[in-house]
Enzyme design. Structure first.
Site, PDB file in Angstrom:
ATOM      1  N   GLY A  34      58.719   3.884 -19.152  1.00  0.00           N
ATOM      2  CA  GLY A  34      58.139   2.686 -19.782  1.00  0.00           C
ATOM      3  C   GLY A  34      57.006   2.120 -18.947  1.00  0.00           C
ATOM      4  N   GLY A  91      54.541   9.422 -14.831  1.00  0.00           N
ATOM      5  CA  GLY A  91      53.553   9.366 -13.765  1.00  0.00           C
ATOM      6  C   GLY A  91      52.698  10.617 -13.692  1.00  0.00           C
ATOM      7  N   ALA A 150      40.493   5.213 -14.324  1.00  0.00           N
ATOM      8  CA  ALA A 150      39.154   5.804 -14.383  1.00  0.00           C
ATOM      9  C   ALA A 150      38.130   4.957 -13.623  1.00  0.00           C
ATOM     10  CB  ALA A 150      38.738   5.952 -15.841  1.00  0.00           C
ATOM     11  N   HIS A 191      33.272 -22.041 -28.035  1.00  0.00           N
ATOM     12  CA  HIS A 191      34.396 -22.288 -28.936  1.00  0.00           C
ATOM     13  C   HIS A 191      34.026 -21.873 -30.348  1.00  0.00           C
ATOM     14  CE1 HIS A 191      37.900 -24.267 -30.646  1.00  0.00           C
ATOM     15  NE2 HIS A 191      37.085 -24.791 -31.564  1.00  0.00           N
TER      16      HIS A 191
END
Ligand code: FAD
Length: 473
Positions: free
Chosen positions: A188, A279, A327, A452
């Site tokens: 995970g 991994g 990267a 905004h």
């Protein structure tokens, strides 16, 4: 034949090709050696293809939810071969771009597999690489400096190696020609949760099995918790603190079965496919390191702060040195290495100040220390947190989930870490990283008149929340 050059780069991934371009810009004669395709993992098996698939998944999910925006559709049909075709087009276009950049910068590209064969006969301070070209011919490159950028590959679990049918790593998953009805994702971490989010959006039944007590164990626990909540709400089954009993693995025409243990309890999981995302392993074998004094520590090439190996004229960068395996870290290291070997000023960003992004729905992004790490480092901290629920643009987009959390030093006011989860936060994290790089305080960042309505307003609010001055809550 022998080619002489100033800088040779072994590996044409993001780290390698960016280093090659910067070296050429600084007037060096550059040769880059790539055994597969320029662009490496990121372009062909990583960032770009996975993000192209994630974007299709997001579009599909948005169409399915369009009625909430007042847009009724007759129904959404997923045509997965087209999804793959679009992904390929994006990759091809960028691949052509990298090839063009090599020509533009007059970089010699050798398509072949390179091995360091030690110091050259001309000077012990330069290096030689033997390159076996595609057609079997050999070429020797003699260079003043060498940059090793050989990258990494998916780490395998013994007994659960990719088998071309049921078990995949991210490499195989990216080229699936059809979606399975169900999948178990082992791991995970970043890659595992991105695939979980994507496949769930595509309608696949997803189970994540994670050994740690939470998803994204390297990230701030608040972010993990929110991501876990949101993925669970979408129907992703998440099993944490799990031991995978690999010996129990079995398969039949329906798919695969495997047992997991959580505390005292054991259960059998089944699915059509299994994705292993545990991994990445550095590519340090068969590249001739034994012909040098270069050291490999814990599977990664050991380098100093200037990316020099134990052979000072040989540098190593990117995934093959470990650290932050991303990267932009690889390209940053490549540029720093080239500046150092050229005698130019090199800028080093410490690992923890490299932004980290996860492209789930919603996205997560972070820079700096987590709350736990800041406390472990002995810092007295103050924390500001602001929810997307109070940000107009987020509601306009159709999302009220997520937050931005800022961790600052109580005494010095230094920004120690910024952690985000919510709509498009991967596009917001650079501002926080820049603030940290330029040593701004939360108060200073909060002084900007944020446009905004934008998602970026949340950063100003979270920064002001550090001193209890947020406006919107
Ligand atoms: P690589 O890109 O692995 O390149 C190394 C190159 O060296 C390869 O092309 C290889 O063929 C070549 N090579 C190796 N040995 C030799 C040899 N002996 N001779 C010649 N050539 C050789 N990172 C991000 O920042 N963002 C993301 O969203 C992201 N998503 C990812 C998703 C997935 C599924 C995966 C797997 C990775 C992702 N990454 C992401 C990580 C990113 O892809 C890597 O960090 C990055 O590619 C590392 O670059 P590199 O140059 O060090 O190595």
């Amino acid at each position: 034949m022998t080619i002489n050059c100033d800088v040779a780069v072994l590996g044409g991934g993001t780290g390698g090709y960016v280093a090659a371009i910067r070296a050429a810009q600084l007037g060096k004669e550059v040769v880059i050696i790539e055994q597969d395709k320029l662009g490496g993992t990121c372009l062909h098996r990583g960032c770009i293809p996975s993000k192209a698939l994630l974007r299709s998944a997001e579009v599909y999910a948005t169409v399915k939810e369009s009625a909430a925006f007042g847009v009724e559709t007759a129904g959404a049909t997923l045509v997965f071969p087209k999804v793959q075709e679009r992904k390929e087009q994006v990759v091809q276009q960028l691949h052509q771009g990298v090839q063009y950049l090599m020509r533009k910068n007059k970089i010699t590209v050798l398509k072949g597999t390179g091995r360091v064969i030690g110091p050259s006969i001309f000077s012990p301070k330069s290096g030689s690489i033997a390159v076996e070209l595609e057609d079997g011919e050999m070429e020797t490159v003699v260079s003043g400096n060498l940059i090793i950028a050989t990258g990494s590959r998916p780490r395998q679990l013994p007994g659960l190696e990719p088998d071309g049918q049921y078990i995949m790593s991210s490499d195989e998953a990216l080229t699936m020609d059809a979606l399975p009805a169900s999948i178990i994702i082992v791991g995970g971490g970043v890659i595992g949760v991105e695939w979980a989010s994507m496949l769930n959006d595509f309608g696949v039944e997803v189970t994540i099995v994670e050994a740690a007590p939470r998803l994204l164990p390297a990230e701030d626990p608040d972010v993990s918790k929110e991501l876990q909540r949101l993925l669970s709400a979408r129907g992703v089954k998440i099993l944490t603190s799990c031991e995978l009993l690999t010996d129990s693995y079995g398969k039949d025409e329906e798919g695969i079965q495997i047992d997991i243990r959580q505390g005292e309890e054991t259960q059998t999981l089944s699915a059509v496919k299994l994705l292993v995302s545990v991994g990445r392993q550095a590519n340090v074998e068969n590249i001739g390191l034994e012909n040098t004094d270069i050291r490999v520590v814990n599977g990664f090439i050991a380098v100093n702060a200037d990316y020099q190996t134990h052979e000072p004229h040989i540098y190593a960068i990117g995934d093959c040195i470990g650290g932050v395996q991303l990267a932009h870290a690889a390209s940053h290291e490549g540029i720093a290495a080239v500046h150092h070997l050229s005698g130019e000023q090199a800028h080093h960003t410490p690992d923890h100040m490299i932004p980290r992004c996860v492209y789930t729905r919603p996205e997560t992004a972070s820079v700096g220390l987590t709350e736990e790490q800041a406390k472990q480092a002995g810092r007295e901290i103050k924390v500001g947190k602001f929810p997307f629920q109070a940000i107009g643009k987020s509601l306009v987009y159709g999302s009220k989930d997520g937050f931005v959390k800022v961790i600052a030093d109580r005494e010095s006011n230094d920004i120690l870490g910024v952690h985000m989860i919510g709509t498009h936060v991967t596009d917001l994290i650079s501002e926080a990283a820049l603030a940290q790089l330029l040593d701004a305080t939360p108060w200073e960042v909060g002084q900007l008149a944020y446009p905004h309505p934008t998602l970026s307003e949340i950063l100003g609010e979270a920064m002001q929340a550090v001193d209890g001055k947020a406006i919107g809550i």
